[in-house]
Design an enzyme around this catalytic site. Sequence first.
Site, mmCIF file in Angstrom:
data_model
loop_
_atom_site.group_PDB
_atom_site.id
_atom_site.type_symbol
_atom_site.label_atom_id
_atom_site.label_comp_id
_atom_site.label_asym_id
_atom_site.label_seq_id
_atom_site.Cartn_x
_atom_site.Cartn_y
_atom_site.Cartn_z
ATOM 1 N N ARG A 61 0.801 -1.232 0.000
ATOM 2 C CA ARG A 61 0.000 0.000 0.000
ATOM 3 C C ARG A 61 0.832 1.281 0.000
ATOM 4 O O ARG A 61 0.454 2.262 -0.628
ATOM 5 C CB ARG A 61 -0.933 0.007 1.218
ATOM 6 N N HIS A 107 -6.434 5.821 6.115
ATOM 7 C CA HIS A 107 -7.120 4.541 6.296
ATOM 8 C C HIS A 107 -6.805 3.852 7.619
ATOM 9 O O HIS A 107 -7.693 3.313 8.268
ATOM 10 C CB HIS A 107 -6.728 3.621 5.137
#
Length: 530
Positions: free
Chosen positions: A289, A350
């Site tokens: 990510r 996130h």
Amino acid sequence: MAHRQVDFLIIGSGIAGLSFALKAAHLGKVLILTKSNEDESNTKYAQGGVAAVVDKSDSFDKHIADTEVAGDGLCHPQVVENVVKEAPARIKELIDYGTNFDKVDDEHYDLAREGGHSKHRILHYKDITGYEIERALLEQVHAHPNIEMLTHHFAVDLITQHHKGVHVDKATKDITCFGIYALNTQTNTIETFLSKITLMASGGAGHVYSSTTNPTIATGDGIAMVYRAKGKVRNMEFIQFHPTSLYNPKDSPAFLISEAVRGFGGILRRLDGVSFMEEYDPRGSLASRDIVARAIDNEMKKSGHDFVYLDITHRKKADILAHFPNIYEKCLSIGLDMTKDFIPVTPAAHYACGGILVDELGKTSIQHLYACGECSSTGLHGANRLASNSLLEAVVYAHRIFEDAAASLHSLAFDDNIPDWDESKVASLNEEILVTHNLRETQKLMSDYVGIVRSDFRLDRAMRRLGFLHEETEDFYKNTKLSVKLCELRNVIQVAYLIVKSAMLRKESRGLHYTTDYPQKSNSLTDTIL
């Protein structure tokens, strides 16, 4: 006002808090406090699934290696080994509690693959795995006579010896948690809850930023509370931005387009349709990510656009609908058919990879206080979390905390000498606009200056501005009757400070922390502890 006494006090009703509650209830009375509805947690919005080695072609060593590669040198090896090896037993418990995971046949689970994983090892339920786990756990919790849940109770502060008039600072060796003060948001009164053991399972801090996939409750409350109580926090600079939230400026929070879409063959493309991830990493769109988010950020800065495309149109419509019904429906609602159209995506805050410092048993630096789930820092994630390791970490640590707490509960007692919360010197000021403005300003400066790419200049500017906001808000807090919005603002500013301070201390680029002033990795591997 009478004080409530309970053996186990749990702050938060996500997978971490509920998993621990079901185990602790065998030992004594359990009380769960949650600030909103019982199912409103980051867990509920976790789409992808839970990573675990359950297939013969996979191995613990491979899962460990994938976790450590993603963590970019800062994972604690023993912690990684513990979590990966204990995963199958904890997954079996979730299934025994009634959690459904998708299967290909009676014997085999439909295992997905996500960015950073070398194998298909993600157990999932369609694209609403977190929601399904939360459902099963809540069903069990409601059926247990030893568990009580109070919704709409906002934890304000940990109770320590500081509240008894004893001086406490960072050097104090025996800081002890006796319980918490909580705001009952339905009666607007502060209640005192005393416990033998307290578990902080309050979730993440996505709303420190303007754009986040987290529900609005994720304001870093537990991390801020522990830091205010002089507890230790670790590695707060490592904030994970999910590379692919749905680009739809009207949506807040941002809607998550699961990592599993890329695991299913999704390709990231520029607006001209050309694939670009191969230019950044040999794993292409399946890189971890941190790398994908930075690549998208770079592409957006080069093009001047606010999004890139995610393309899954080459897969069969029936397969897309079977795996991603929720995402498909969401895209349709804004006029996109993901079986035919590219999905516009953009990174959004996130997951907090750092948090409250805990040891291998989930103990914090404050006695009788444990932390579990996203609010904690176990050492598993290092500088960047591997996809679908977070739900796993929560269930593994809930069990480890239970085992440690079981050994000490019999020797603990309540402290009755705790004062009530004093609101005698405050007034009700109808100045909500100050709170709203300061929250928006904090979120904006964090997104602009402390996002995916950082610099000394930006961090310094953020810190100075946060200083003003902190001073203004604390002054208002001391003279005003408490509200949830005011408490959340305090916590957001506190956590923002911890992120900026930690980022300033890290003179290198590693994992999720990238700074243009120190673009290389340092030779020394160090955690940032505040």
